[in-house]
Design a protein around this motif. Structure first.
Motif, PDB file in Angstrom:
ATOM      1  N   LYS A  80       0.809  -1.224   0.000  1.00 49.82           N
ATOM      2  CA  LYS A  80       0.000   0.000   0.000  1.00 49.82           C
ATOM      3  C   LYS A  80       0.841   1.273   0.000  1.00 49.82           C
ATOM      4  CE  LYS A  80      -3.694   2.531   2.322  1.00 49.82           C
ATOM      5  NZ  LYS A  80      -4.751   2.523   3.370  1.00 49.82           N
ATOM      6  N   PRO A  81       1.895   1.398   0.837  1.00 55.49           N
ATOM      7  CA  PRO A  81       2.706   2.619   0.778  1.00 55.49           C
ATOM      8  C   PRO A  81       3.319   2.869  -0.604  1.00 55.49           C
ATOM      9  CG  PRO A  81       3.172   1.413   2.793  1.00 55.49           C
ATOM     10  CD  PRO A  81       2.325   0.522   1.950  1.00 55.49           C
ATOM     11  N   VAL A  82       3.646   1.789  -1.322  1.00 57.49           N
ATOM     12  CA  VAL A  82       4.237   1.946  -2.654  1.00 57.49           C
ATOM     13  C   VAL A  82       3.172   2.394  -3.658  1.00 57.49           C
ATOM     14  CG1 VAL A  82       5.483   0.758  -4.504  1.00 57.49           C
ATOM     15  CG2 VAL A  82       6.025   0.268  -2.113  1.00 57.49           C
ATOM     16  N   LEU A  83       1.930   1.932  -3.483  1.00 59.34           N
ATOM     17  CA  LEU A  83       0.849   2.432  -4.322  1.00 59.34           C
ATOM     18  C   LEU A  83       0.631   3.930  -4.097  1.00 59.34           C
ATOM     19  CD1 LEU A  83      -1.797  -0.450  -4.087  1.00 59.34           C
ATOM     20  CD2 LEU A  83      -0.544   0.279  -6.117  1.00 59.34           C
ATOM     21  N   LEU A  84       0.737   4.366  -2.850  1.00 58.70           N
ATOM     22  CA  LEU A  84       0.651   5.797  -2.557  1.00 58.70           C
ATOM     23  C   LEU A  84       1.796   6.555  -3.223  1.00 58.70           C
ATOM     24  CD1 LEU A  84      -0.301   5.594   1.228  1.00 58.70           C
ATOM     25  CD2 LEU A  84      -1.799   6.293  -0.634  1.00 58.70           C
ATOM     26  N   LEU A  85       2.999   5.966  -3.165  1.00 60.29           N
ATOM     27  CA  LEU A  85       4.160   6.584  -3.816  1.00 60.29           C
ATOM     28  C   LEU A  85       3.950   6.679  -5.329  1.00 60.29           C
ATOM     29  CD1 LEU A  85       7.077   7.651  -3.782  1.00 60.29           C
ATOM     30  CD2 LEU A  85       7.858   5.261  -3.899  1.00 60.29           C
TER      31      LEU A  85
END
Length: 493
Positions: A80-85
């Protein structure tokens, strides 16, 4: 108890819905088919040489530099954090495209777009961490279908707005910015996964007994450890990281995972079948990405956007539709891919080479469009077959690992092509000569796999002939022995 199971089985619907919305909005970018005309037009006023030799290569370099660390970080932070990135990277990309000027600013655009491309792995890996294996096929179909639909809608919308409504490329980019911003908002609603494929695995089944290594067999296609069921977990992975969290420091955990990944790669690439399919995957993907990155430059050279009608959006829409059709028909092709797979790779790679040579030699823009449609459809057909052949005998963890490593090798090859052929610090060839190189590149790939496939077919025919001869000899010998027995019995009587 039954209600609890029903509730658990329904938990896949919400994250799938949000992920599909995310996929639709991040792929719905109507300005992408018109990037080169936008950069070389009055909005940015860049030359075609600056775009080709100084700006576009930055995407390849940044993608290569970020791919491996992003692959590991994606699994470690649980997607999820990488999708936000990725959403942030897309927003920065289009803000720069809209409001920044100059070569350096456009190079920054390519850098952030390379970051967004590198983080794309999180989109396809996320769903497998929040749904059960029973829903893998359905969810994968949904996610891939929605991205194809979005790409088609974006290309058609862009073409209609340009051709019929006379909308400027600047406003197309504004629509793209709005779309990727909506994708970024959608990513906030995704639930945070509690597991991942490598660093945060959760094995629900009891540990398998340690296999007897003295009787472990290695077939002609490599170690049996590489031939796993889809939902299985490798027996040699040991306990999950959570079980060791109390007595293992984080850096030791990372090192252990890296060592295990290296062992998995060694095991899987020791299979000749997987090795040759992966080799084609890496080589062809490198050439495909290179063509995709510079095809608009060739179109702009054949029919300059400032003096000709631009149909890039329509061509991309048709190409995406043909790609989805060819990918869909693979499931109905009843072919022994173990025998004829490499022959198919050679034949369709030769067609790809021919279409690239057509784009090099013709001066007609419509012939260029036709060559591109053939090229993309053939590649998508083969990559679908290659994906299936590689994935069919691997667990999800090992498939994800091979997928990532094959793409990394492809990116290395693409970077070499970019440095030598495109970059102004290398040969800096003009766009027409570049496509001669790309056609020759695919011709070499076709030649390698055609020669190898013909050798395999001849060898297989000889083996069948020898086997048939041996069988006839055994049958004849068995018949003679029966006659001798009958004769002996008659004599005694």
């Amino acid at each position: 108890m039954g209600c609890w199971k029903q509730e658990k089985s329904n938990t896949w619907t919400f994250p799938t819905l949000i992920l599909c919305l995310y996929g639709f909005f991040y792929m719905m970018k109507p300005s992408e088919p018109f990037l080169t005309p936008y950069l070389t037009g009055p909005d940015k006023n860049l030359t075609i040489d600056e775009v080709t030799n100084q700006i576009y290569p930055v995407w390849t370099y940044s993608y290569l530099a970020l791919l491996f660390p992003v692959f590991l970080i994606t699994d470690y932070v649980r997607y999820k954090p990488v999708l936000l990135l990725q959403g942030i990277s897309f927003i920065i990309t289009w803000l720069l495209l809209l409001f920044a000027q100059g070569v350096l600013a456009m190079q920054m655009v390519e850098f952030f777009y390379g970051m967004a491309t590198a983080t794309e792995v999180a989109y396809y890996a996320y769903i497998y961490s929040v749904v059960s294996t029973d829903h893998y096929q359905r969810v994968t179909s949904y996610c891939r279908s929605i991205t194809l639909v979005a790409a088609t809608v974006a290309a058609v919308l862009g073409q209609l707005l340009v051709s019929l409504a006379d909308v400027s490329y600047f406003h197309l980019n504004a629509i793209s910015l709005a779309s990727v911003s909506l994708a970024f908002l959608c990513s906030f609603f995704l639930p945070m996964p509690q597991k991942s494929m490598f660093f945060h695995r959760k094995d629900v089944s009891p540990p398998a007994p340690e296999p007897d290594k003295s009787v472990a067999s290695v077939g002609s296609d490599g170690p049996s450890s590489c031939q796993e069921d889809k939902g299985s977990v490798s027996a040699d992975r040991g306990p999950p990281p959570e079980a060791e969290a109390g007595n293992t420091r984080p850096h030791t955990n990372v090192l252990r995972v890296l060592v295990q990944l290296g062992k998995d790669l060694r095991d899987c690439y020791s299979s000749r079948k997987l090795l040759y399919w992966s080799l084609w995957w890496a080589l062809a993907t490198a050439g495909f990405n290179q063509v995709l990155n510079y095809i608009q430059v060739l179109w702009d050279f054949r029919a300059p956007s400032h003096s000709s009608a631009v149909y890039n959006g329509a061509v991309e829409a048709i190409a995406t539709f043909l790609s989805s059709v060819t990918s869909f028909v693979v499931q109905y092709m009843k072919i022994n891919w173990d025998v004829f797979g490499e022959l198919a790779l050679g034949i369709f790679s030769a067609i790809d080479a021919g279409s690239l040579f057509l784009m090099h030699f013709t001066t007609n823009i419509w012939a260029c469009y036709a060559g591109y449609l053939i090229f993309k459809a053939c590649y998508m057909l083969l990559i679908t077959i290659a994906t299936f052949q590689i994935a069919v005998n691997l667990s999800m963890e090992r498939y994800a690992l091979m997928f990532g490593f094959n793409n990394f090798v492809a990116l290395v090859m693409q970077t070499i092509l970019t440095i030598v052929v495109v970059d102004s610090k290398g040969l800096g060839l003009n766009i027409v000569t570049q496509f001669l190189i790309y056609g020759s590149y695919f011709a070499i790939i076709a030649g390698v796999f055609l020669i190898r496939s013909l050798c395999m077919l001849v060898s297989s025919k000889c083996e069948r002939k020898i086997a048939r001869s041996c069988k006839e000899h055994l049958n004849h010998a068995e018949h003679e022995s029966k006659e001798q027995i009958v004769t002996g019995c008659t004599t005694r009587m």
